[in-house]
Write a protein that holds these residues in place. Structure first.
Motif, mmCIF file in Angstrom:
data_model
loop_
_atom_site.group_PDB
_atom_site.id
_atom_site.type_symbol
_atom_site.label_atom_id
_atom_site.label_comp_id
_atom_site.label_asym_id
_atom_site.label_seq_id
_atom_site.Cartn_x
_atom_site.Cartn_y
_atom_site.Cartn_z
ATOM 1 N N GLY A 35 0.809 -1.218 0.000
ATOM 2 C CA GLY A 35 0.000 0.000 0.000
ATOM 3 C C GLY A 35 0.844 1.270 0.000
ATOM 4 N N LEU A 38 0.507 3.537 -3.072
ATOM 5 C CA LEU A 38 -0.651 4.414 -3.302
ATOM 6 C C LEU A 38 -0.257 5.883 -3.133
ATOM 7 C CD1 LEU A 38 -3.402 2.390 -1.417
ATOM 8 C CD2 LEU A 38 -3.270 2.747 -3.889
ATOM 9 N N TYR A 63 -4.020 1.759 -11.635
ATOM 10 C CA TYR A 63 -2.987 2.236 -10.703
ATOM 11 C C TYR A 63 -1.755 2.733 -11.466
ATOM 12 C CZ TYR A 63 -5.842 -0.428 -7.425
ATOM 13 O OH TYR A 63 -6.895 -0.913 -6.687
ATOM 14 N N ASP A 66 0.729 5.416 -10.150
ATOM 15 C CA ASP A 66 1.555 5.034 -8.989
ATOM 16 C C ASP A 66 2.504 3.876 -9.263
ATOM 17 O OD1 ASP A 66 0.403 7.003 -7.419
ATOM 18 O OD2 ASP A 66 -1.160 5.686 -6.641
ATOM 19 N N TYR A 203 -1.632 -2.656 -2.302
ATOM 20 C CA TYR A 203 -2.195 -1.386 -2.795
ATOM 21 C C TYR A 203 -3.536 -1.571 -3.493
ATOM 22 C CZ TYR A 203 -0.178 -2.569 -7.454
ATOM 23 O OH TYR A 203 0.160 -3.170 -8.639
ATOM 24 N N LYS A 206 -7.617 -2.087 -0.835
ATOM 25 C CA LYS A 206 -7.771 -1.006 0.137
ATOM 26 C C LYS A 206 -8.759 -1.400 1.236
ATOM 27 C CE LYS A 206 -7.168 2.544 -3.394
ATOM 28 N NZ LYS A 206 -7.590 1.766 -4.550
#
Length: 254
Positions: A35, A38, A63, A66, A203, A206
């Motif tokens: 995570g 993120l 994503y 990131d 990530y 969540k």
């Protein structure tokens, strides 16, 4: 053999058993599934690397900013194969150029004895003929255990632990890459610090498990745990003598 290509004997192609043959990568991004990725906006930097290594079912879709979009190699645990099969259009059609390297216990991975996971990989190869799938050889699995014992003084099996996909990915990266940039992986001391920010373990999941709670629970588990924190201690030791750079701030001055 292709000009400039190396033969990586620890990785055996499905179904013919030939070793992985490819050129060494000058710069690799090893992308954590943590995570911590993120909001990192590291995607462009990751995609600029010659080779990008990802783990298990960590997606890029949704994503990209990131984590980037490029996937040169994906190292996958035998337990994550069903998760890849749930999203075949992404993993095996869109990402067909990705090399899949699968690890697991020999009873499941054996080519000779027709282990369950190996049979599934064979079926995947038949369905998607252009797919490049490799498994770790029995010798390579034993080598990874030996490295753990040399570095920690503990026998992996007797200590009741399982090596993580991150461990197998780092061992591969040290063989494959001249320089390794690790994205989103925290240092071994991070989870013991006060006031560290809470992030999800993955990530892409969540609100589920908290990363540090997961690491500490696994580290303390008497049996069947991954030793994530111990592994990170070993990685920091390797970084002193090898070309490994950690981008997460918790490694600075470590």
């Amino acid at each position: 053999m292709v000009s400039g290509a190396l033969s990586f004997e620890g990785y055996s192609r499905v179904p013919d058993g030939k070793p992985l043959v490819r050129a060494q990568c000058r710069q690799c991004a090893l992308v954590s599934s943590s995570g911590q990725m993120l909001g990192s906006r590291l995607g462009k930097e990751i995609d600029q690397m010659e080779c990008v290594l990802r783990m298990n079912q960590a997606p890029t879709n949704g994503y990209e900013e990131d984590v980037g979009t490029k996937s040169t190699i994906r190292v996958v645990s035998h337990t994550s194969i069903p998760l890849l099969l749930r999203n075949q259009s992404y993993f095996f059609k869109q990402s067909w150029k990705t090399i899949y390297i699968v690890w697991g216990p020999m009873r499941k991975m054996s080519r000779e004895k027709g282990g369950l996971t190996y049979r599934i990989l064979q079926e995947m190869k038949e369905m998607y003929p252009s797919l490049q799938i490799y498994t770790l050889t029995e010798r390579m699995m034993a080598y990874c255990d030996e490295v753990f014992q040399v570095e920690t003084g503990k026998n992996r099996m007797k200590s009741g632990s399982f090596l993580s996909t991150g461990w197998f990915t780092m061992i591969l990266a040290m063989e494959l890459c001249e320089q390794i940039f690790v994205f989103g992986m925290v240092s071994d001391s991070y989870c013991r610090e006060k006031n560290h920010p809470r992030v999800p373990y993955h990530y892409f999941e969540k609100g589920k498990l908290d990363e540090c709670r997961m690491y500490l629970a696994h580290e303390r588990a008497p049996r069947g745990g991954h030793r994530f924190i111990t592994e990170k201690t070993v990685f920091s030791h390797w970084a002193k003598t090898r070309n490994i750079v950690f981008n997460h701030t918790s490694w600075v001055g470590g």
